[in-house]
Write a protein that holds these residues in place. Structure first.
Motif, mmCIF file in Angstrom:
data_model
loop_
_atom_site.group_PDB
_atom_site.id
_atom_site.type_symbol
_atom_site.label_atom_id
_atom_site.label_comp_id
_atom_site.label_asym_id
_atom_site.label_seq_id
_atom_site.Cartn_x
_atom_site.Cartn_y
_atom_site.Cartn_z
ATOM 1 N N PHE A 80 -3.845 -3.450 12.580
ATOM 2 C CA PHE A 80 -3.367 -4.448 11.614
ATOM 3 C C PHE A 80 -3.140 -3.846 10.229
ATOM 4 C CE2 PHE A 80 -4.280 -8.075 8.660
ATOM 5 C CZ PHE A 80 -3.169 -8.846 8.982
ATOM 6 N N LYS A 81 -3.936 -2.820 9.900
ATOM 7 C CA LYS A 81 -3.834 -2.103 8.622
ATOM 8 C C LYS A 81 -3.973 -3.035 7.408
ATOM 9 C CE LYS A 81 -0.951 1.728 10.269
ATOM 10 N NZ LYS A 81 -0.986 1.388 11.699
ATOM 11 N N PRO A 82 -5.080 -3.763 7.309
ATOM 12 C CA PRO A 82 -5.255 -4.655 6.158
ATOM 13 C C PRO A 82 -5.532 -3.870 4.878
ATOM 14 C CG PRO A 82 -7.271 -4.579 7.437
ATOM 15 C CD PRO A 82 -6.251 -3.783 8.209
ATOM 16 N N THR A 83 -5.079 -4.411 3.763
ATOM 17 C CA THR A 83 -5.414 -3.831 2.463
ATOM 18 C C THR A 83 -6.762 -4.358 1.983
ATOM 19 O OG1 THR A 83 -3.068 -3.755 1.911
ATOM 20 C CG2 THR A 83 -4.611 -3.510 0.089
ATOM 21 N N TYR A 84 -7.025 -5.639 2.297
ATOM 22 C CA TYR A 84 -8.235 -6.298 1.813
ATOM 23 C C TYR A 84 -9.101 -6.764 2.982
ATOM 24 C CZ TYR A 84 -5.594 -6.453 -2.531
ATOM 25 O OH TYR A 84 -4.867 -6.103 -3.627
ATOM 26 N N ILE A 85 -10.409 -6.628 2.807
ATOM 27 C CA ILE A 85 -11.378 -7.193 3.744
ATOM 28 C C ILE A 85 -12.186 -8.240 2.986
ATOM 29 C CG2 ILE A 85 -13.290 -6.767 5.322
ATOM 30 C CD1 ILE A 85 -10.728 -5.383 6.157
ATOM 31 N N LEU A 102 -21.940 -2.603 7.804
ATOM 32 C CA LEU A 102 -20.529 -2.967 7.912
ATOM 33 C C LEU A 102 -19.785 -2.666 6.611
ATOM 34 C CD1 LEU A 102 -20.923 -6.366 9.814
ATOM 35 C CD2 LEU A 102 -20.109 -4.200 10.765
ATOM 36 N N ILE A 103 -20.433 -2.933 5.476
ATOM 37 C CA ILE A 103 -19.831 -2.615 4.176
ATOM 38 C C ILE A 103 -19.577 -1.111 4.066
ATOM 39 C CG2 ILE A 103 -20.298 -2.513 1.686
ATOM 40 C CD1 ILE A 103 -21.767 -5.206 2.004
ATOM 41 N N PHE A 104 -20.556 -0.318 4.489
ATOM 42 C CA PHE A 104 -20.425 1.144 4.449
ATOM 43 C C PHE A 104 -19.239 1.596 5.303
ATOM 44 C CE2 PHE A 104 -21.639 5.462 5.861
ATOM 45 C CZ PHE A 104 -21.776 6.067 4.613
ATOM 46 N N ILE A 108 -15.787 3.512 4.071
ATOM 47 C CA ILE A 108 -15.352 4.796 4.632
ATOM 48 C C ILE A 108 -13.837 4.790 4.850
ATOM 49 C CG2 ILE A 108 -15.390 6.204 6.739
ATOM 50 C CD1 ILE A 108 -18.365 5.682 6.939
ATOM 51 N N PHE A 109 -13.321 3.638 5.289
ATOM 52 C CA PHE A 109 -11.884 3.512 5.545
ATOM 53 C C PHE A 109 -11.102 3.120 4.287
ATOM 54 C CE2 PHE A 109 -13.377 3.633 9.835
ATOM 55 C CZ PHE A 109 -12.309 4.100 10.593
ATOM 56 N N LYS A 110 -11.798 3.095 3.141
ATOM 57 C CA LYS A 110 -11.175 2.886 1.830
ATOM 58 C C LYS A 110 -10.396 1.576 1.748
ATOM 59 C CE LYS A 110 -10.919 7.825 0.799
ATOM 60 N NZ LYS A 110 -10.058 8.971 0.412
ATOM 61 N N LYS A 111 -10.973 0.537 2.330
ATOM 62 C CA LYS A 111 -10.379 -0.788 2.217
ATOM 63 C C LYS A 111 -10.907 -1.481 0.964
ATOM 64 C CE LYS A 111 -8.148 -0.264 6.024
ATOM 65 N NZ LYS A 111 -6.669 -0.106 6.005
ATOM 66 N N LYS A 112 -10.074 -2.310 0.363
ATOM 67 C CA LYS A 112 -10.503 -3.065 -0.813
ATOM 68 C C LYS A 112 -11.366 -4.232 -0.339
ATOM 69 C CE LYS A 112 -6.594 -1.766 -3.708
ATOM 70 N NZ LYS A 112 -6.089 -0.726 -2.798
ATOM 71 N N LEU A 113 -12.570 -4.300 -0.874
ATOM 72 C CA LEU A 113 -13.587 -5.198 -0.333
ATOM 73 C C LEU A 113 -13.820 -6.391 -1.254
ATOM 74 C CD1 LEU A 113 -15.620 -5.598 1.975
ATOM 75 C CD2 LEU A 113 -17.220 -4.152 0.712
ATOM 76 N N ILE A 114 -13.750 -7.580 -0.659
ATOM 77 C CA ILE A 114 -14.064 -8.830 -1.354
ATOM 78 C C ILE A 114 -15.281 -9.437 -0.662
ATOM 79 C CG2 ILE A 114 -13.238 -11.121 -2.016
ATOM 80 C CD1 ILE A 114 -10.353 -10.005 -1.574
ATOM 81 N N LEU A 115 -16.395 -9.516 -1.373
ATOM 82 C CA LEU A 115 -17.628 -10.064 -0.807
ATOM 83 C C LEU A 115 -17.857 -11.464 -1.365
ATOM 84 C CD1 LEU A 115 -19.975 -6.939 -1.090
ATOM 85 C CD2 LEU A 115 -18.686 -7.720 0.908
#
Length: 389
Positions: A80-85, A102-104, A108-115
């Protein structure tokens, strides 16, 4: 095409079953056309438990599910290649260590993370250096969304995070079409509706009822809710028997969805003397039914209940304070009506689902715009460095 790729988002979240506040909100987020307008989305559901009784318990099955979930994440990254998780993670307990892994992996895959946090506890746990370091590793270079302004301020004061953007979005619930009801109660109906567990302050309420009965007899308390511990019902009944309150209190059992509405409609006062809570949706339901509320100064509740305007906020574990406010409302029908109407107006102005959707949509758009701005700035700096002097 580039715009669409940049706006791909994967939701990593708990959805029903089991049905609880956070899972219900998560389902609404993923299904919302308002929140997801202009976004390409995918969903990875987190389902480590099948019922509420399994929450917080360690088992080999949960470890297997964690491995399976990690594989699904990696597969989604590749296909899917998402930019944001967008990840509704836990911040305390065993579940935090699971979610930290899971955050780690996401980082590692350098995704932009929204928690997005539906719970709280970071402030208390971060007093430990061990937890503070884990939080910093997890939360640095991310966007954090909290359930209310009060919770956001309390949770992040002492974390010293780097490159982290903080937001808050207050939850909302669906409004319902209600016909005006004319209550013909011969006594004042009190309502407690929540999971039957000590942390919800039920025993404090029962002790308060024991004191109220010595001053007035014109009231009755309905206790509505299920339990995660079958022994809890026995303990509650034992407490009621010991204090000789059977004529003042009735246990109604669990009620969900529309089955809750008759209890709200027939109630005169809603009591939620919780000891540990975040942003209880049941308070929004009570406000929708024009009920004056008595609750505690806990979590995001002060952002819901305005003291002396839509209800009363009392100190946690304070039977005397709770008793005083209950007697005041029991003996003052005009005050009950005034506070209830103010609460209903506040619900209409702030806490409907459409308000929540628009606010979360705005936060997500801000996060996307901010990240694009940072990327543009970085590219410009790289280009500047490449230019000859």
């Amino acid at each position: 095409m580039k715009q669409q790729i940049e706006n791909k988002i994967t939701y990593l979240m708990q959805i029903p079953p089991p049905s609880h506040g956070a899972a219900v909100i998560n389902k609404k987020i993923f299904d919302s056309t308002i929140i997801n307008a202009g976004l390409q989305k995918s969903l990875i559901p987190i389902n480590f438990v099948n019922d509420l009784k399994q929450i917080g318990k360690i088992s080999p099955t949960k470890f297997t599910k964690l491995i399976s979930l990690s594989i699904k994440l990696i597969t989604t990254f590749i296909k899917f290649k998402p930019t944001y998780i967008y990840f509704t993670c836990n911040c305390t307990g065993v579940a935090f260590f699971r979610d930290w892994c899971l955050i780690f992996l996401i980082k590692i895959f350098k995704k932009k993370l929204i928690l997005h946090f539906h719970g709280k506890g970071i402030a208390e746990k971060s007093k430990s250096i061990f937890y503070r370091v884990l939080y910093q590793l997890a939360f640095n270079n991310t966007s954090l969304i909290f359930i209310s302004k009060q919770v956001m301020q309390n949770e992040c004061d002492n974390l010293s995070l780097k490159n982290t953007n903080l937001y808050y979005v207050e939850n909302g619930i669906d409004s319902i079409n209600m016909l005006p009801t004319h209550k013909n109660n011969t006594v004042v109906n009190l309502l407690f509706l929540s999971t039957l567990m000590p942390s919800k302050g039920l025993y404090i309420l029962i002790d308060s009822i024991a004191k109220i009965k010595t001053k007035t007899h014109f009231f009755h308390l309905n206790i509505v809710g299920g339990t995660m511990d079958n022994n809890e019902i026995k303990k509650i009944c034992s407490r009621i028997d010991k204090l000789q309150l059977n004529q003042y209190i009735t246990l109604r059992g669990a009620a969900y969805g529309e089955k809750k509405y008759p209890y709200f409609s027939e109630a005169d006062i809603f009591i939620h003397p919780t000891l540990n809570d975040n942003f209880p949706l049941v308070l929004l339901e009570a406000m929708q039914f024009s009920l004056p509320i008595i609750s505690t100064i806990e979590g995001g509740i002060p952002d819901i209940v305005v003291d002396n305007i839509t209800g009363f906020l009392v100190a946690k574990n304070n039977v005397a304070d709770l008793t005083e406010k209950l007697i005041l409302l029991i003996e003052n029908p005009a005050l009950r009506e005034k506070l209830g109407k103010a609460g209903q107006q506040r619900f209409q102005q702030k806490f409907k689902t459409e308000h929540f959707e628009k606010n979360l949509r705005q936060v997500l758009q801000t996060i996307i715009a901010t990240n694009k701005g940072l990327e543009t700035s970085t590219r410009n700096k790289e280009n500047d460095q490449a230019l000859p002097l």
